[in-house]
Design a protein around this motif. Structure first.
Motif, mmCIF file in Angstrom:
data_model
loop_
_atom_site.group_PDB
_atom_site.id
_atom_site.type_symbol
_atom_site.label_atom_id
_atom_site.label_comp_id
_atom_site.label_asym_id
_atom_site.label_seq_id
_atom_site.Cartn_x
_atom_site.Cartn_y
_atom_site.Cartn_z
ATOM 1 N N ARG A 367 -15.381 -52.645 13.472
ATOM 2 C CA ARG A 367 -16.041 -51.411 13.887
ATOM 3 C C ARG A 367 -15.916 -51.231 15.399
ATOM 4 N NH1 ARG A 367 -19.093 -48.926 10.223
ATOM 5 N NH2 ARG A 367 -20.228 -47.836 11.856
ATOM 6 N N GLU A 422 -15.538 -42.238 13.075
ATOM 7 C CA GLU A 422 -15.606 -43.430 12.227
ATOM 8 C C GLU A 422 -16.994 -43.612 11.644
ATOM 9 O OE1 GLU A 422 -13.890 -47.732 13.030
ATOM 10 O OE2 GLU A 422 -15.895 -47.537 13.909
ATOM 11 N N ALA A 423 -18.028 -43.435 12.468
ATOM 12 C CA ALA A 423 -19.394 -43.646 11.998
ATOM 13 C C ALA A 423 -19.778 -42.641 10.927
ATOM 14 C CB ALA A 423 -20.366 -43.565 13.180
ATOM 15 N N VAL A 424 -19.305 -41.407 11.038
ATOM 16 C CA VAL A 424 -19.683 -40.380 10.071
ATOM 17 C C VAL A 424 -18.889 -40.530 8.771
ATOM 18 C CG1 VAL A 424 -19.684 -37.904 9.613
ATOM 19 C CG2 VAL A 424 -20.463 -38.760 11.822
ATOM 20 N N SER A 426 -17.468 -43.034 7.476
ATOM 21 C CA SER A 426 -17.759 -44.256 6.721
ATOM 22 C C SER A 426 -18.940 -44.071 5.773
ATOM 23 C CB SER A 426 -18.049 -45.419 7.681
ATOM 24 O OG SER A 426 -19.224 -45.165 8.428
ATOM 25 N N ARG A 427 -19.741 -43.034 6.016
ATOM 26 C CA ARG A 427 -20.912 -42.772 5.171
ATOM 27 C C ARG A 427 -20.672 -41.640 4.180
ATOM 28 N NH1 ARG A 427 -22.451 -44.713 9.980
ATOM 29 N NH2 ARG A 427 -24.280 -46.082 10.099
ATOM 30 N N LEU A 428 -19.479 -41.072 4.204
ATOM 31 C CA LEU A 428 -19.158 -39.980 3.282
ATOM 32 C C LEU A 428 -18.368 -40.547 2.110
ATOM 33 C CD1 LEU A 428 -18.037 -37.258 5.858
ATOM 34 C CD2 LEU A 428 -20.267 -37.492 4.767
ATOM 35 N N ASN A 429 -18.858 -40.381 0.887
ATOM 36 C CA ASN A 429 -18.169 -40.939 -0.275
ATOM 37 C C ASN A 429 -18.012 -39.934 -1.401
ATOM 38 O OD1 ASN A 429 -17.741 -43.706 0.604
ATOM 39 N ND2 ASN A 429 -19.982 -43.904 0.566
ATOM 40 N N SER A 430 -19.107 -39.477 -1.978
ATOM 41 C CA SER A 430 -19.032 -38.647 -3.183
ATOM 42 C C SER A 430 -18.421 -37.296 -2.861
ATOM 43 C CB SER A 430 -20.441 -38.457 -3.766
ATOM 44 O OG SER A 430 -21.281 -37.818 -2.813
ATOM 45 N N GLN A 443 -10.987 -42.474 6.747
ATOM 46 C CA GLN A 443 -11.527 -43.827 6.889
ATOM 47 C C GLN A 443 -10.448 -44.815 7.297
ATOM 48 O OE1 GLN A 443 -13.301 -44.379 3.032
ATOM 49 N NE2 GLN A 443 -15.284 -43.508 3.647
ATOM 50 N N SER A 446 -9.136 -43.045 11.351
ATOM 51 C CA SER A 446 -10.043 -42.144 12.075
ATOM 52 C C SER A 446 -9.584 -41.927 13.515
ATOM 53 C CB SER A 446 -11.465 -42.717 12.058
ATOM 54 O OG SER A 446 -11.497 -44.005 12.676
#
Length: 809
Positions: A367, A422-424, A426-430, A443, A446
């Motif tokens: 990270r 990168e921080a945003v 990494s939290r986006l999936n569905s 991902q 980035s």
């Protein structure tokens, strides 16, 4: 992940690695490290230039990106030269010296009258000339004086007069065109200007400032004042804000094709190159692209230089010959760009492990760290902090601290944006298939996505800060007019020898003029020459006098006294029945013997003052026409105020034409609510011109970058299509890959821009306020550029999404 070398990139195509050979006895000894560096850089350049079609495509993409940046840098470094040339030409033709009382008539003098006009908001510089002898000075750009009734025009005015839309202007400038003004007599190629000949010009005390006697052009009677510290700050910020995106784009351009290059470097490890050597070879490839970019940039600059003479941006243009960059700045660009290419490449490869069997970036990248990225904007704020509250009263702002602080804040965006992306992501999936493809790509890379929008984010942040600063200090450089636009919208200065009432009558007959108010003016004193006490004289009919005073009643033949105006001192003392006064008294030798005697009659009534349409109070004596002595009329100079019917097309042009028929030197003035400092306006115009150029660069560079990204993903896209992925899904995924980083970049740019704008306002001791409309407009423009670039990249994307893209020769 580990990637094998792609076909065609192995050692068979690579130039043989040179073996270290000792320098012969006759050659100068070169340090081993420097010799190794130069050998590896040259090898990298050979790979770039002789590596076949794939290598050439990458070099071309890099060179185009770098070339666009270099061209804009060269154009920017040429701005001081262009401004100096414009000023020199403006100064060399200066003719309004206000020295007619000093320059005596001789065979080496020239009478010059200002006869400028306005046509559809475009200023036309006009001069009427009358040489008083064979040695009269010739204006720059003219070969000979135009004869009476003839005129010499600028090429731009010649084209305008020949256009079908200039009928009203042709009626106004009724001279015969006999030639054109050369470039040396014009400020820029689009200037509208003319010189006309006359045989009836003469100077009087009333024509000072409009008709001058001169013996040379170019006199400087108005030495330039030191620039306001706040304006200097604006100039510094404008240059930094405009140049920073250029540097960011150049840094991004030298990294085009990085993934394929790294796979080629893995093949070099198989033939004995170590890690350091491969990095130097990679730097050599980037160096080759940068050098080709310098050549393309020089070509783009020369093309842009020629186009500059044909284009007009925000009514500003330059002659191509004015755009001459300083040799020192050109040398700096020539050295800095290749050096930056090498440095950026080495920096980019610091976290890449190139092994003989492939390139390893680690399956799960570490990270990004935030702490050192925050040091850049915090350092910028620390540099600017000592100047908070300085204002314009404490001298100039420290240029080095201003430039350093603003650069650190803007560079901080390029450091923070990869971490934010990168921080945003990494939290986006569905999400849907297109969303998942886009998020997975972001991902994995980035940093690449952030690099694409770094430049636009820097440009938007700088633009927001500048808009805040301009909006904050605008009132300091804008003077609100006292003109009452509800009573009049134009005024015309009455020429000498023409009764104001006659001018008003002819203007009243002009289509679109609803009402006219004619007022003539002069002075009255208690002595013929050098009177001790004096006051003003205003002449007009009863309706006109009611515009400047509150009259008890009025009929032709009445005289009124208006004491106690805010500037008036002597009217109540001069208003004594039987007192002998002199209208138009003389001062020294000026006007001596032409004074008009007048005795104050009985029954002069007092009237209360009232502001005239120009917002001024008029004291002194008010005369109706019948009460004025007969000989006094030539001593008057008048003004006619006009109320217009704005619904009539070209009503102002019709008024100007009528005024020109009355006298070519009549001066119609269009009223406005406010006037702005010319220096402030020129700086703002410079910002708009520069921002337009930067936006063009942003769009072009983003398009090149987008095409390069699509080229690298050609086989991946073809594979997905071959496995049945719909083209619509892939297109949406590409749009999401662009939309997410730009949204994050614009959000970060807004935060940094608002912070920088707040600090700059505090530095200038200006109340902090946010012009949200400007913030949203700047953000919207940035987003629109990206949307346009993405739309232009869709046709190439569709062509790449074909199964036959998997074919390999």
């Amino acid at each position: 992940m580990s990637v094998r070398p792609s076909p065609g990139t192995g050692p068979a195509k690579a130039p043989p690695l040179p073996s270290p050979v000792a320098a012969s006895a006759g050659e100068p000894r070169v340090p081993r490290g420097l010799r190794q560096w130069s050998r590896d850089l040259v090898m990298g350049a050979r790979f770039a230039l002789t590596g076949g079609r794939e290598a050439w495509v990458r070099v071309l993409l890099t060179a185009v990106g770098v070339g666009l940046g270099v061209a804009l840098l060269l154009l920017t470094t040429a701005i001081p030269s262009a401004l100096a040339s414009r000023h020199d030409r403006e100064q060399s033709r200066n003719d309004m010296t206000f020295r007619s009382d000093v320059v005596k008539k001789s065979d080496r003098t020239l009478l010059v009258a200002t006869a400028g006009t306005t046509f559809h908001d475009k200023d036309v510089r006009g001069r009427v000339l009358r040489p008083e002898g064979p040695g009269a000075p010739l204006p720059p750009g003219l070969k000979e004086f135009p004869a009476a009734g003839d005129m010499v025009v600028s090429p731009a005015l010649d084209r305008l007069l020949k256009s079908p839309d200039a009928k009203l202007l042709r009626e106004r400038l009724h001279y015969r065109i006999t030639g054109t003004i050369a470039d040396s007599g014009l400020v820029d190629p689009h200037e509208l200007a003319y010189y006309a000949g006359s045989d009836s010009l003469k100077t009087t005390s009333q024509t000072a400032g409009r008709i001058e006697r001169i013996d040379s052009f170019g006199a400087d009677n108005n030495p330039s004042e030191a620039m306001d510290p706040v304006l200097l700050l604006l100039v510094l910020i404008v240059f930094v804000v405009l140049l920073m995106p250029v540097g960011v784009f150049i840094a991004a351009a030298v990294r085009f094709g990085g993934e394929r290059r790294d796979r080629r470097l893995a093949a070099l490890r198989l033939v004995g190159a170590d890690g350091r050597m491969t990095r130097r070879i990679a730097a050599g490839e980037a160096l080759a692209g940068a050098l080709v970019g310098l050549v393309l940039g020089a070509g783009f600059f020369l093309i842009g230089r020629q186009l500059a003479g044909m284009m007009e941006v925000f009514r500003v243009s330059v002659f191509p010959g004015d755009l001459n960059p300083a040799p020192g700045l050109v040398a700096l660009v020539a050295v800095a760009v290749p050096a930056a290419a090498v440095a950026v490449t080495l920096f980019a490869l610091r976290g890449v492990v190139i092994e003989p069997l492939g390139v390893v970036r680690t399956a799960r990248p570490s990270r990004r760290r935030l702490w050192w990225r925050l040091l850049l904007p915090l350092g910028g704020l620390a540099l600017l902090y000592p100047m908070i509250g300085q204002g314009r009263e404490n001298g100039d702002f420290n240029q080095y601290l201003v430039i350093g602080g603003v650069m650190l804040l803007l560079v901080g965006i390029t450091a923070l944006l990869p971490w934010v992306v990168e921080a945003v992501v990494s939290r986006l999936n569905s999400g849907g298939v297109a969303w998942q493809l886009a998020i997975r790509r972001l991902q994995l890379s980035s940093g690449t996505a952030a690099r694409m929008v770094n430049g636009i984010a820097v440009a938007v942040a700088g633009a927001i800060a500048l808009q805040m600063l301009f909006a904050g200090v605008d009132s300091d450089y804008t003077k609100v007019s006292k003109n009452d636009l509800t009573r009049a919208q134009m005024s015309v200065e009455v020429p000498d020898g023409v009764p104001a009432s006659e001018v008003a009558r002819r203007l009243s007959a002009t289509k679109g003029v609803r009402n006219t108010v004619a007022l003539a003016n002069s002075q009255v004193g208690d002595g013929r020459n050098e009177p001790e006490r004096q006051s003003s004289v205003t002449v007009g009919d009863c309706a006109a006098l009611r515009e400047v005073a509150r009259l008890p009643s009025c009929k032709d033949g009445d005289v009124f006294a208006v004491p106690n105006a805010h500037w008036d001192e002597y009217t109540d003392q001069l208003d004594k029945a039987g007192t002998k006064l002199y209208i138009d008294p003389s001062y020294g030798s000026d006007n001596k013997g032409k004074e008009i005697a007048w005795t104050v009659p009985k029954g002069v009534r007092e009237a209360a003052t009232r502001k005239d349409p120009q917002g001024d109070e008029r004291g002194g004596f008010l005369f109706t026409p019948a009460a004025l002595p007969e000989k006094a009329e030539p001593a008057l100079y008048g003004t006619v105020f006009l109320a217009l019917d704005e619904s009539v097309p070209d009503v102002r042009e019709l008024v100007r034409n009528t005024a020109a028929e009355i006298d070519p030197l009549a001066d119609p003035i269009t009223w406005s609510q406010s006037t702005q400092s010319k220096r402030f306006t020129s700086i703002r115009t410079g910002l708009f011109v520069g921002a337009t150029c930067v936006l063009v660069l942003i769009g072009a560079s983003l398009l090149v970058s987008q095409l390069e990204q699509l080229r690298e993903r050609k086989k991946l896209l073809s594979s997905l299509v071959a496995f049945g992925t719909r083209r619509r899904t892939l297109s949406l995924s590409v749009l999401w890959q662009t939309a997410i980083p730009i949204t994050l970049g614009l959000a970060l740019a807004s935060v940094v821009g608002l912070t920088l704008g707040t600090v700059l306002l505090k530095m200038t001791s200006t109340p902090v306020g946010v012009d949200w409309a400007s913030v949203l407009s700047m953000t919207g423009i940035g987003a629109a550029v990206v949307v346009l670039v993405t739309a232009l990249s869709l046709p190439p994307l569709i062509r790449l999404m074909r199964p036959d893209g998997l074919r390999t020769e």
